[in-house]
Design a protein around this motif. Structure first.
Motif, short mmCIF file in Angstrom:
data_model
loop_
_atom_site.label_atom_id
_atom_site.label_comp_id
_atom_site.label_asym_id
_atom_site.label_seq_id
_atom_site.Cartn_x
_atom_site.Cartn_y
_atom_site.Cartn_z
N THR A 141 -0.36 3.63 -8.16
CA THR A 141 0.90 3.95 -7.69
C THR A 141 1.04 5.66 -7.74
OG1 THR A 141 2.01 3.78 -9.65
CG2 THR A 141 1.63 1.72 -8.40
N ASP A 142 2.14 5.86 -7.15
CA ASP A 142 2.54 7.17 -7.46
C ASP A 142 3.24 7.43 -8.83
OD1 ASP A 142 5.11 6.44 -6.86
OD2 ASP A 142 4.98 7.51 -4.86
N THR A 143 3.94 8.37 -9.09
CA THR A 143 4.79 8.54 -10.21
C THR A 143 6.25 7.83 -10.25
OG1 THR A 143 5.56 10.70 -9.59
CG2 THR A 143 3.87 10.76 -10.94
N ASN A 144 6.51 7.40 -9.03
CA ASN A 144 7.89 6.63 -8.70
C ASN A 144 7.56 5.11 -8.54
OD1 ASN A 144 9.44 8.88 -8.81
ND2 ASN A 144 8.82 9.48 -6.68
N ALA A 145 6.20 4.77 -8.98
CA ALA A 145 5.93 3.43 -8.94
C ALA A 145 5.85 2.75 -7.60
CB ALA A 145 7.10 2.57 -9.45
N ILE A 146 5.63 3.76 -6.50
CA ILE A 146 5.36 3.29 -5.11
C ILE A 146 3.90 2.93 -4.97
CG2 ILE A 146 5.53 4.26 -2.56
CD1 ILE A 146 8.06 3.73 -3.91
N ILE A 147 3.62 1.85 -4.43
CA ILE A 147 2.06 1.34 -4.27
C ILE A 147 1.36 2.19 -3.10
CG2 ILE A 147 0.64 -0.54 -3.96
CD1 ILE A 147 2.82 -2.46 -4.63
N GLU A 148 0.26 2.90 -3.75
CA GLU A 148 -0.54 3.62 -2.68
C GLU A 148 -1.94 2.80 -2.29
OE1 GLU A 148 -1.47 7.28 -4.06
OE2 GLU A 148 0.79 8.06 -4.07
N TYR A 149 -2.30 1.88 -3.43
CA TYR A 149 -3.64 1.39 -3.16
C TYR A 149 -3.50 -0.13 -3.91
CZ TYR A 149 -8.59 0.00 -3.74
OH TYR A 149 -9.66 -0.77 -3.92
N VAL A 150 -4.05 -1.13 -3.19
CA VAL A 150 -4.49 -2.35 -3.99
C VAL A 150 -5.85 -2.89 -3.48
CG1 VAL A 150 -2.07 -3.14 -4.35
CG2 VAL A 150 -3.29 -3.88 -2.10
N ASN A 151 -6.75 -3.39 -4.25
CA ASN A 151 -7.85 -3.84 -3.96
C ASN A 151 -7.82 -5.46 -3.53
OD1 ASN A 151 -7.29 -5.22 -6.22
ND2 ASN A 151 -9.52 -4.83 -7.29
N ALA A 152 -8.91 -6.00 -3.15
CA ALA A 152 -9.06 -7.55 -2.52
C ALA A 152 -8.50 -8.39 -3.71
CB ALA A 152 -10.24 -7.63 -2.13
N ALA A 153 -9.12 -8.21 -4.98
CA ALA A 153 -8.57 -9.10 -6.19
C ALA A 153 -7.05 -9.33 -6.19
CB ALA A 153 -9.34 -8.69 -7.52
N PHE A 154 -6.44 -8.17 -6.06
CA PHE A 154 -5.02 -8.03 -5.97
C PHE A 154 -4.24 -9.04 -5.00
CE2 PHE A 154 -1.01 -6.82 -4.19
CZ PHE A 154 -0.05 -6.53 -5.20
N CYS A 155 -4.85 -8.73 -3.57
CA CYS A 155 -4.50 -9.75 -2.55
C CYS A 155 -4.70 -11.22 -2.70
CB CYS A 155 -5.02 -9.17 -1.23
SG CYS A 155 -4.81 -7.54 -0.87
N SER A 156 -6.07 -11.35 -3.46
CA SER A 156 -6.38 -12.86 -3.79
C SER A 156 -5.24 -13.56 -4.59
CB SER A 156 -7.89 -12.94 -4.11
OG SER A 156 -8.06 -14.14 -4.48
N MET A 157 -4.89 -12.70 -5.80
CA MET A 157 -4.11 -13.04 -6.90
C MET A 157 -2.85 -13.39 -6.58
SD MET A 157 -3.80 -11.17 -10.61
CE MET A 157 -5.75 -11.10 -10.83
N THR A 158 -2.16 -12.25 -5.80
CA THR A 158 -0.86 -12.25 -5.53
C THR A 158 -0.41 -13.19 -4.30
OG1 THR A 158 -0.71 -10.30 -4.41
CG2 THR A 158 -0.39 -10.34 -6.90
N GLY A 159 -1.30 -13.18 -3.32
CA GLY A 159 -1.04 -13.66 -1.88
C GLY A 159 -0.37 -12.78 -0.98
N TYR A 160 -0.29 -11.47 -1.33
CA TYR A 160 0.25 -10.43 -0.62
C TYR A 160 -1.10 -9.70 0.14
CZ TYR A 160 4.90 -10.07 -2.77
OH TYR A 160 5.97 -10.40 -3.36
N GLU A 161 -0.59 -9.25 1.64
CA GLU A 161 -1.77 -8.42 2.26
C GLU A 161 -1.37 -7.23 1.92
OE1 GLU A 161 -4.15 -9.73 4.04
OE2 GLU A 161 -3.54 -11.82 3.85
N ARG A 162 -2.47 -6.22 2.16
CA ARG A 162 -2.35 -4.73 1.95
C ARG A 162 -1.07 -4.34 2.67
NH1 ARG A 162 -7.42 -3.02 -0.44
NH2 ARG A 162 -8.89 -4.54 0.23
N SER A 163 -0.95 -4.24 3.86
CA SER A 163 0.03 -4.02 4.67
C SER A 163 1.49 -4.47 4.13
CB SER A 163 0.04 -4.36 6.22
OG SER A 163 -0.01 -5.73 6.21
N GLU A 164 1.68 -5.34 3.33
CA GLU A 164 2.85 -5.74 2.98
C GLU A 164 3.11 -5.00 1.66
OE1 GLU A 164 3.36 -10.28 4.10
OE2 GLU A 164 1.61 -10.38 2.68
#
Length: 561
Positions: free
Chosen positions: A208-231
């Motif tokens: 994330t940036d310093t304001n907690a805005i997400i800039e990158y997530v990996n495949a494990a994150f998507c698998s763990m949370t069910g979110y797609e990167r674009s979301e």
């Protein structure tokens, strides 16, 4: 750029050389021409029997003087180009001789300009003045030509040297470019490896940036949370907030990472479908070259399987503790049965004595009540399956734990308590707290075997965090804590084993005397409720376990203490 600068300098130096040396040669030649012309004109007038006008002689003299003065002062002229140049230092002698000879010639001509015809006819030695001036000008001209020739000879050497420098610089630049290309290739490969490592890591990675805005997530994150990167890209990390943690929890989190420290704790996050799952998360800051925080990287592990394993560990250790308690209760229960049987026999002997019957019945009731209390405590301990957290009174909890632990302790061991006048409250599961305390007390009882005057002491106090404590435990951010101490005068723990005592299945007891689950379970349970456990021990001088827990109500608890 360096070769271009060198060639520019060589070009400018050559241009300056030509712009100074050539006009100087031309000026010397003009002087020589004017001297010779003047000499010839005088002779022509005489040989032609013409009168030499004083004004003409004066003009010729002034022209010679002007030429000599210009050369001496550095003023040169070539065609329409004129200007001041620096007179070469190596022409000083020849220049002075030329100036002196010209001054003598012009002085002579000025002095005798009205008698020049007569002097020429009489063939006086005025020719010597002309010859002297011509010779001095010729010497200066000769020296300039020699220096000019040398300069021309040096120019190819200079250009050759510059060309060599240019070739060397070119080779150096090519070598630097090659090294830079290799370095970039290595750096690119390194970055690619890091990117691949992040992308294919089994841990969920969020940048994330310093304001907690997400800039990158990996495949494990998507698998763990069910979110797609674009979301999630461009969204705040609050989309994972399950509401299980208080705002103060996140406030402390930002305080830690805002200071450039690494934050590490367990928490409950929310998946895309709304379900909650436990994770252990580490958040670290990313710095730029100016040592400023530009981003944060968080890794999280799904603890669902670990919590299931922890639950099994908890139950296994609880069964072990229950077995110990059952042994102690069986002993007390046998004592109770003996007391009941004895009093019943006494009743049979004197059934008519009403006072004796009432006394024996009262004793039987007291013994039964005590046995029932022990059974109730054991059943409550065994039947509790859920680990619900609630405010726990430490004074009452420690008293119960000491009573239950004393049931299974060996005779002769003194188990004492030191409790504060004003009770302290923490957020914990009461049965789990009792289980941990029973296990610690039993460990201490075991450690004081074969010790003269054995004792175990349980103490509760309010602890104010010191700078040393905060430095030792950076994850602890409260000012005040409840401190629970279990201390004994047993044989102690060797120093080389202190760092391993909280590992699963590690035990200092003999084979068959311990499972190695108690301390590891205690460490995990205490950490989960935001506390820590420390141990201090010296072989032959005893051991002390200290548990630090955040107070349930900081203000009220501190005021009470």
């Amino acid at each position: 750029m360096i070769p271009l600068i060198l060639f520019g300098w060589a070009y400018q130096s050559g241009k300056q050389f030509l712009s100074q040396e050539i006009p100087l040669v031309d000026s010397i030649m003009q002087l020589r021409v004017d001297i010779t012309a003047t000499h010839s004109i005088i002779h022509e007038y005489v040989e032609g029997h013409q009168t030499i006008e004083v004004a003409d002689v004066t003009a010729l003299i002034e022209k010679i003087q002007a030429d000599a003065q210009a050369i001496h002062q550095g003023y040169v002229q070539m065609g329409d180009v004129s200007g001041i140049i620096s007179r070469p230092h190596f022409l000083q002698v020849e220049n002075d001789e030329m100036k002196h000879a010209v001054e003598e010639l012009t002085a002579y001509l000025l002095e005798y300009r009205e008698k020049l015809a007569q002097l020429v006819e009489d063939d006086v030695i005025h020719d010597d003045y002309f010859k002297s001036a011509e010779w001095a000008a010729a010497e200066l001209d000769h020296e300039i030509h020699q220096q000019f020739s040398k300069s021309l000879e040096n120019q190819p050497t200079l250009f050759a040297a510059l060309f060599t420098v240019w070739v060397i610089m070119l080779l150096l630049m090519l070598n630097l470019l090659r090294k830079s290309r290799i370095a970039h290739a290595i750096e690119f490969e390194k970055n690619m490896k890091l990117a691949q490592a992040l992308e294919h890591s089994g841990s969920s990675i969020i940048i994330t940036d310093t304001n907690a805005i997400i800039e990158y997530v990996n495949a494990a994150f998507c698998s763990m949370t069910g979110y797609e990167r674009s979301e999630v890209i461009g969204k705040k990390t609050s989309i994972l907030n399950s509401g299980s943690q208080s705002p103060k929890f996140y406030e402390k989190l930002w305080q830690v990472i805002g200071r450039g420290k690494v934050w590490h704790k367990e928490l409950i996050n929310r998946k895309r479908d709304g379900s909650h799952f436990p994770v252990v998360m580490s958040i670290a800051p990313i710095f730029n070259k100016q040592n400023q925080i530009t981003n944060f990287i968080a890794s999280q592990e799904d603890m669902s399987d670990f919590e299931a394993l922890e639950e099994k560990l908890y139950k296994s250790q609880k069964l072990e503790t229950a077995g110990i308690l059952a042994g102690g209760i069986a002993h007390d229960f046998n004592n109770a049965l003996t007391a009941i049987k004895a009093n019943a026999l006494m009743l049979e002997r004197k059934p008519e004595d009403r006072a004796a019957v009432l006394k024996r019945s009262s004793v039987i009731n007291q013994v039964c009540d005590m046995a029932a209390k022990h059974i109730h405590q054991l059943l409550k301990f065994v039947r509790n399956e859920t680990l619900e957290m609630s405010p726990v009174s430490l004074n009452a909890c420690m008293k119960t734990a000491c009573e239950m632990a004393s049931m299974g302790s060996q005779d002769g061991v003194s188990i004492s308590t030191e409790l504060p006048e004003h009770d302290l409250t923490v957020c914990w599961n009461e049965v789990q707290a009792q289980q941990i305390m029973i296990n610690l007390i039993n460990n201490s009882v075991h450690a004081v075997q074969n010790v003269e005057s054995p004792w175990v002491k349980v103490a509760v106090s309010c602890f104010t965090a010191t700078p040393e404590f905060t430095k030792r435990h950076e994850e602890m951010h409260e000012r005040h804590y409840a401190c629970i101490s279990v201390k004994d005068n047993g044989y102690g723990i060797p120093e080389d084993k202190l760092q391993n005592i909280f590992e699963v299945f590690f035990t200092t007891k003999a084979v068959g005397e311990g499972t190695g689950l108690g301390l590891s379970m205690a460490h995990g349970a205490i950490t989960k409720v935001g506390g820590i456990i420390e141990v201090a021990s010296q072989p032959g001088r005893g051991t002390e376990f200290r548990i630090f827990l955040p107070l349930h109500n900081q203000v009220e608890s501190i005021a009470a203490s």
